[in-house]
Design a protein around this motif. Structure first.
Motif, short mmCIF file in Angstrom:
data_model
loop_
_atom_site.label_atom_id
_atom_site.label_comp_id
_atom_site.label_asym_id
_atom_site.label_seq_id
_atom_site.Cartn_x
_atom_site.Cartn_y
_atom_site.Cartn_z
N MET A 1 0.83 -1.20 0.00
CA MET A 1 0.00 0.00 0.00
C MET A 1 0.86 1.25 0.00
O MET A 1 0.63 2.20 -0.72
N ALA A 2 1.91 1.24 0.83
CA ALA A 2 2.81 2.39 0.89
C ALA A 2 3.54 2.57 -0.44
O ALA A 2 3.79 3.69 -0.87
N LEU A 3 3.91 1.44 -1.08
CA LEU A 3 4.61 1.51 -2.35
C LEU A 3 3.71 2.11 -3.43
O LEU A 3 4.15 2.92 -4.24
N GLU A 4 2.42 1.75 -3.40
CA GLU A 4 1.49 2.30 -4.38
C GLU A 4 1.34 3.80 -4.19
O GLU A 4 1.31 4.57 -5.15
N ASP A 5 1.23 4.24 -2.93
CA ASP A 5 1.13 5.68 -2.65
C ASP A 5 2.36 6.42 -3.14
O ASP A 5 2.29 7.54 -3.64
N LEU A 6 3.54 5.77 -3.01
CA LEU A 6 4.79 6.41 -3.41
C LEU A 6 4.85 6.58 -4.92
O LEU A 6 5.30 7.60 -5.44
N THR A 7 4.39 5.54 -5.64
CA THR A 7 4.44 5.61 -7.10
C THR A 7 3.40 6.58 -7.66
O THR A 7 3.61 7.17 -8.70
N LYS A 8 2.31 6.76 -6.94
CA LYS A 8 1.27 7.68 -7.42
C LYS A 8 1.58 9.12 -7.05
O LYS A 8 1.00 10.04 -7.60
N LYS A 9 2.49 9.33 -6.12
CA LYS A 9 2.82 10.68 -5.66
C LYS A 9 3.60 11.41 -6.74
O LYS A 9 4.59 10.90 -7.27
N PRO A 10 3.18 12.63 -7.12
CA PRO A 10 3.91 13.39 -8.13
C PRO A 10 5.37 13.59 -7.75
O PRO A 10 5.70 13.81 -6.58
N PHE A 11 6.26 13.54 -8.77
CA PHE A 11 7.70 13.56 -8.51
C PHE A 11 8.13 14.85 -7.83
O PHE A 11 8.98 14.84 -6.93
N PHE A 12 7.57 15.99 -8.26
CA PHE A 12 8.04 17.28 -7.76
C PHE A 12 7.27 17.78 -6.55
O PHE A 12 7.42 18.94 -6.17
N VAL A 13 6.43 16.92 -5.93
CA VAL A 13 5.75 17.34 -4.71
C VAL A 13 6.77 17.63 -3.61
O VAL A 13 6.70 18.63 -2.91
N ASP A 14 7.76 16.74 -3.48
CA ASP A 14 8.86 16.96 -2.54
C ASP A 14 10.04 17.52 -3.33
O ASP A 14 10.82 16.79 -3.95
N LYS A 15 10.16 18.85 -3.34
CA LYS A 15 11.18 19.50 -4.17
C LYS A 15 12.59 19.12 -3.74
O LYS A 15 13.48 18.96 -4.57
N ASN A 16 12.81 19.00 -2.44
CA ASN A 16 14.15 18.67 -1.95
C ASN A 16 14.57 17.28 -2.42
O ASN A 16 15.70 17.09 -2.90
N ARG A 17 13.67 16.32 -2.30
CA ARG A 17 13.97 14.95 -2.75
C ARG A 17 14.19 14.93 -4.26
O ARG A 17 15.11 14.26 -4.76
N ALA A 18 13.36 15.65 -5.01
CA ALA A 18 13.50 15.66 -6.45
C ALA A 18 14.85 16.24 -6.88
O ALA A 18 15.49 15.74 -7.81
N PHE A 19 15.31 17.28 -6.17
CA PHE A 19 16.59 17.89 -6.51
C PHE A 19 17.73 16.88 -6.33
O PHE A 19 18.59 16.73 -7.20
N TRP A 20 17.76 16.20 -5.19
CA TRP A 20 18.86 15.28 -4.93
C TRP A 20 18.83 14.09 -5.88
O TRP A 20 19.88 13.60 -6.30
N VAL A 21 17.64 13.64 -6.24
CA VAL A 21 17.55 12.54 -7.21
C VAL A 21 18.10 12.97 -8.57
O VAL A 21 18.94 12.28 -9.18
N LEU A 22 17.66 14.12 -9.06
CA LEU A 22 18.12 14.60 -10.36
C LEU A 22 19.62 14.93 -10.34
O LEU A 22 20.34 14.65 -11.31
N GLN A 23 20.06 15.53 -9.25
CA GLN A 23 21.48 15.88 -9.13
C GLN A 23 22.35 14.63 -9.19
O GLN A 23 23.36 14.57 -9.91
N SER A 24 21.97 13.63 -8.43
CA SER A 24 22.77 12.40 -8.38
C SER A 24 22.71 11.64 -9.70
O SER A 24 23.75 11.17 -10.22
N VAL A 25 21.54 11.52 -10.27
CA VAL A 25 21.39 10.81 -11.55
C VAL A 25 22.14 11.53 -12.66
O VAL A 25 22.82 10.92 -13.50
N GLY A 26 22.01 12.86 -12.69
CA GLY A 26 22.65 13.63 -13.75
C GLY A 26 24.17 13.52 -13.74
O GLY A 26 24.80 13.25 -14.77
N TRP A 27 24.77 13.71 -12.58
CA TRP A 27 26.23 13.65 -12.50
C TRP A 27 26.75 12.22 -12.60
O TRP A 27 27.87 11.99 -13.09
N SER A 28 25.95 11.24 -12.19
CA SER A 28 26.34 9.85 -12.41
C SER A 28 26.37 9.54 -13.90
O SER A 28 27.30 8.86 -14.39
#
Length: 364
Positions: A1-28
């Protein structure tokens, strides 16, 4: 249930989390592509080490740039653009110096390149940081626009709900005045038992109006029960002169409509059909399913449009106009509100709304 909520949650709702994900993926991705490119050009596995130093440098520099950009994004365009360009130029110079030093230390024995080679390194890093900055501002402006749109939608919904509530609340004092006037008449005539009975029914009716939110939609069956309660109050006044009848299709009893939508129509029929005629009038309330819509009709056997057209249109301030406005607020263009003469004589109002059933409660 928690996994479903996580996948349905818009990516940019948590701006801080979205930044670190994009930053890490981009430089990797930058590290992997640069490493593979160097190996493909016969630079050897040693090429990975200076690439890792350059990647770490870019990663750290863009973190610092993000902190500065966060302060600049809300400033005037001149300050934002000027400050951003300055930060990118300084960042490019630092990035290029460290990157050139790293590759020189491993491949040129410490001899620093100069001239065109050094300019090429600066140009490449400048382009990279400009792209990173454009992506940073683009994403943040996108998030800002989405937040403003969400806020505008919330304000529109609040405005619509407030308007619906205002329309609903208009009905209460209007009906209450008429009923209390009838009770006062019964008291003056010393018909206390009838007055008490009417007061009891009035309290039940008002309890219903208070129990439901002014913007709520209720099942048609509940609306019909409320109409019957209202008609019981009015029959205390008119007795056999008021002759109501109901024809409700069982398929539409759960159809949802704004609460107290039909009461002004019945009140209107009593005022202009039952009251002026010595023999009173019949009031028919019907609801039928027509395709994927509900057709509701309130008609009477009163004078109709021919004799009372001007009166019925001009004196129903919180009646017909109120219902029309509530239908538009609730259903927009998907509703129909029509006033016409009854085929057998009298007045008729037809309403068509979408067939929307009450949502079943989810199991806990």
């Amino acid at each position: 249930m928690a996994l479903e909520d996580l996948t349905k949650k818009p990516f940019f709702v948590d701006k801080n989390r979205a930044f670190w994900v994009l930053q890490s993926v981009g430089w990797s991705g930058y590290f992997i592509l640069r490493s593979l490119g160097g190996i493909a050009n016969n630079m050897g596995p040693l090429f990975i080490l200076p690439t890792a130093i350059a990647t770490a440098t870019g990663y750290c520099l863009t973190l610092i740039m993000a902190v500065i950009f966060r302060q600049l994004i809300d400033r005037t365009p001149r300050v934002t653009w000027g400050g951003s360009v300055t930060v990118v130029l300084i960042g490019s110079a630092i990035f290029s110096f460290i990157e050139v030093w790293a590759f020189t230390a491993f491949y040129r024995g410490g001899e620093m390149p100069s001239g065109l080679q050094f300019f090429g390194a600066i140009l490449l890093d400048f382009t990279l940081l400009v792209a990173w900055s454009g992506l940073y501002y683009g994403i943040n402006f996108y998030i800002l626009i989405e937040e403003q749109n969400d806020q505008l939608l919330r304000l529109e919904n609040q405005s619509s709900n407030a308007h619906l509530a205002m329309l609903r609340y208009q009905l209460n004092p209007h009906f209450l005045f008429n009923t209390l006037n009838s009770i006062s008449t019964l008291v003056l005539l010393k018909q206390t038992e009838r007055a008490n009975a009417m007061l009891s029914r009035l309290s039940s009716f008002l309890r219903y109006t208070l129990a439901n939110e002014p913007t709520a939609r209720v099942p048609l069956a509940q609306e019909v029960e409320t109409l019957k309660l209202y008609l019981e109050i009015e029959r205390m006044r008119f007795e056999d002169r008021l002759r109501p009848s109901f024809d409700i299709d069982p398929r539409v009893t759960r159809a949802r409509l704004p609460s107290l939508l039909l009461q002004p129509l019945v009140e209107n029929a009593i005022k202009y059909a039952v009251t002026p005629q010595e023999e009173g009038a019949e009031i028919r309330i019907s609801a039928q399913q027509v395709g994927n819509r509900v057709q509701i009709t309130v008609s009477d056997t009163g004078p109709g449009l021919q004799e009372g057209a001007v009166t019925r249109h001009s004196s129903t301030g919180v009646g017909l106009a109120n219902i029309r406005d509530r239908l538009v607020q609730a259903f927009g263009e998907e509703q129909r509100f029509e006033i016409k003469a009854n085929e057998g004589g009298g007045f008729c109002v037809e309403i068509e709304i979408p067939l929307q059933f009450e949502q079943a409660k989810e199991a806990a």
